[in-house]
Design an enzyme around this catalytic site. Sequence first.
Site, PDB file in Angstrom:
ATOM      1  N   THR A 130     -10.169   0.587   1.645  1.00  0.00           N
ATOM      2  CA  THR A 130      -8.749   0.874   1.838  1.00  0.00           C
ATOM      3  C   THR A 130      -8.171   1.646   0.666  1.00  0.00           C
ATOM      4  O   THR A 130      -8.689   1.559  -0.463  1.00  0.00           O
ATOM      5  CB  THR A 130      -7.968  -0.443   2.006  1.00  0.00           C
ATOM      6  OG1 THR A 130      -6.565  -0.183   2.008  1.00  0.00           O
ATOM      7  CG2 THR A 130      -8.258  -1.402   0.862  1.00  0.00           C
ATOM      8  N   ASP A 131      -7.081   2.377   0.918  1.00  0.00           N
ATOM      9  CA  ASP A 131      -6.398   3.062  -0.185  1.00  0.00           C
ATOM     10  C   ASP A 131      -5.629   2.084  -1.068  1.00  0.00           C
ATOM     11  O   ASP A 131      -5.191   2.454  -2.174  1.00  0.00           O
ATOM     12  CB  ASP A 131      -5.478   4.160   0.337  1.00  0.00           C
ATOM     13  CG  ASP A 131      -4.374   3.667   1.269  1.00  0.00           C
ATOM     14  OD1 ASP A 131      -4.329   2.455   1.571  1.00  0.00           O
ATOM     15  OD2 ASP A 131      -3.568   4.507   1.721  1.00  0.00           O
ATOM     16  N   GLU A 132      -5.481   0.851  -0.627  1.00  0.00           N
ATOM     17  CA  GLU A 132      -4.715  -0.122  -1.406  1.00  0.00           C
ATOM     18  C   GLU A 132      -5.377  -0.468  -2.734  1.00  0.00           C
ATOM     19  O   GLU A 132      -4.730  -0.990  -3.643  1.00  0.00           O
ATOM     20  CB  GLU A 132      -4.446  -1.384  -0.581  1.00  0.00           C
ATOM     21  CG  GLU A 132      -3.614  -1.103   0.658  1.00  0.00           C
ATOM     22  CD  GLU A 132      -3.109  -2.347   1.350  1.00  0.00           C
ATOM     23  OE1 GLU A 132      -2.746  -3.308   0.646  1.00  0.00           O
ATOM     24  OE2 GLU A 132      -3.065  -2.363   2.588  1.00  0.00           O
ATOM     25  N   TYR A 155      -5.543  -9.264  -1.549  1.00  0.00           N
ATOM     26  CA  TYR A 155      -6.327  -8.480  -0.593  1.00  0.00           C
ATOM     27  C   TYR A 155      -6.912  -7.243  -1.257  1.00  0.00           C
ATOM     28  O   TYR A 155      -8.120  -7.002  -1.208  1.00  0.00           O
ATOM     29  CB  TYR A 155      -5.462  -8.057   0.596  1.00  0.00           C
ATOM     30  CG  TYR A 155      -6.064  -6.927   1.394  1.00  0.00           C
ATOM     31  CD1 TYR A 155      -7.303  -7.074   2.011  1.00  0.00           C
ATOM     32  CD2 TYR A 155      -5.415  -5.694   1.497  1.00  0.00           C
ATOM     33  CE1 TYR A 155      -7.872  -6.021   2.726  1.00  0.00           C
ATOM     34  CE2 TYR A 155      -5.981  -4.646   2.216  1.00  0.00           C
ATOM     35  CZ  TYR A 155      -7.209  -4.818   2.819  1.00  0.00           C
ATOM     36  OH  TYR A 155      -7.781  -3.786   3.511  1.00  0.00           O
ATOM     37  N   LYS A 159     -10.880  -6.147  -2.068  1.00  0.00           N
ATOM     38  CA  LYS A 159     -11.515  -4.920  -1.575  1.00  0.00           C
ATOM     39  C   LYS A 159     -11.987  -4.036  -2.730  1.00  0.00           C
ATOM     40  O   LYS A 159     -13.052  -3.408  -2.652  1.00  0.00           O
ATOM     41  CB  LYS A 159     -10.556  -4.147  -0.667  1.00  0.00           C
ATOM     42  CG  LYS A 159     -10.294  -4.804   0.672  1.00  0.00           C
ATOM     43  CD  LYS A 159     -11.561  -4.938   1.517  1.00  0.00           C
ATOM     44  CE  LYS A 159     -12.079  -3.600   2.008  1.00  0.00           C
ATOM     45  NZ  LYS A 159     -13.247  -3.766   2.926  1.00  0.00           N
TER      46      LYS A 159
END
Length: 345
Positions: A130-132, A155, A159
């Site tokens: 994810t870009d998060e 989260y 990741k």
Amino acid sequence: MKLLVTGGAGFIGSAVVRLAVARGHEVVNLDALTYAACLENVASVSASPLYSFEQADIRDLPALEAIFQKHQPDAVMHLAAESHVDRSIDGPQAFIETNVMGTYNMLQAARHYWEGCGKPKAFRFHHISTDEVFGSLGATGQFTEETPYDPRSPYSASKASSDHLVRAWAETYGLPVVLTNCSNNYGPFHFPEKLIPVVILSALAGKPIPIYGKGENVRDWLYVEDHADALLLVLEKGAVGRSYNIGGENERSNLELVQTICTILDTLKPASAPYADLIEFVTDRPGHDLRYAIDPTRIREELGWRPSVTVEEGLEKTVRWYLENEEWWQPLLGRAGVGERLGRA
């Protein structure tokens, strides 16, 4: 090609499974069938001779190793993950166990299998992230593949940890990996705890449509079927050891996004008053990143990929799908946590 897809009964994973089977790949769908998984997501391909299903948890290393030996895949597409930020705030342990330890188990099972097969050069371990992991942007700038990691939630931290493990297994053991980091996905079969289905289903029920804070948070929106197309392309043509950012090139604030959905619903299923009247601003969640935006130059220039739809086109497709598929989403409203305010810390 025979693909082992983890999390293939989830939102993005099922889109990958459907597209891969449609393109003639053999697919082994490995899923633990936790709260957000639905085998109905892959019902359209479940009778295909190219499709098989294994219920297993990526936290169970012996089960994973047995599945590798049984199916002998040519590549792995690892999507299985806990993914809801609000749930990670309330219960971070599950995110560490699944996203970190589960990825470790997948890497170990893949490595042992790959080594046992004589380290075939064509094997790939594709890790989907994810870009998060990159943190939060201000009003300008975009995430590139070189952006330093700066996760802000349990989260995104889990990741980020899994991304680092994948790179470490590539460097230390030579496992042939590719990585992708995507922007926010939306589209058919999106589990009804995420923003876009929450908006659609709240509006249809005549309930308040909740928006965190002032709705100023900005995301880059990627239609899930475009994402699945990009993932298969990276698997087949991406350079080993390389990472690719996959974006929709469709930045919108949360308020703009919700207003667009309401306008689409006003046209497709008019109510007695504009759906936007239901918008209600609620207390923001802790650590809510202001803005995400992906620079997709690498995947565009190296692999020739671009998204096929604008966010307005994709949202109309999505709203139509929810209007036509109540039998899919209605039973899910009773699952644990759906419809509740989570992530208050």
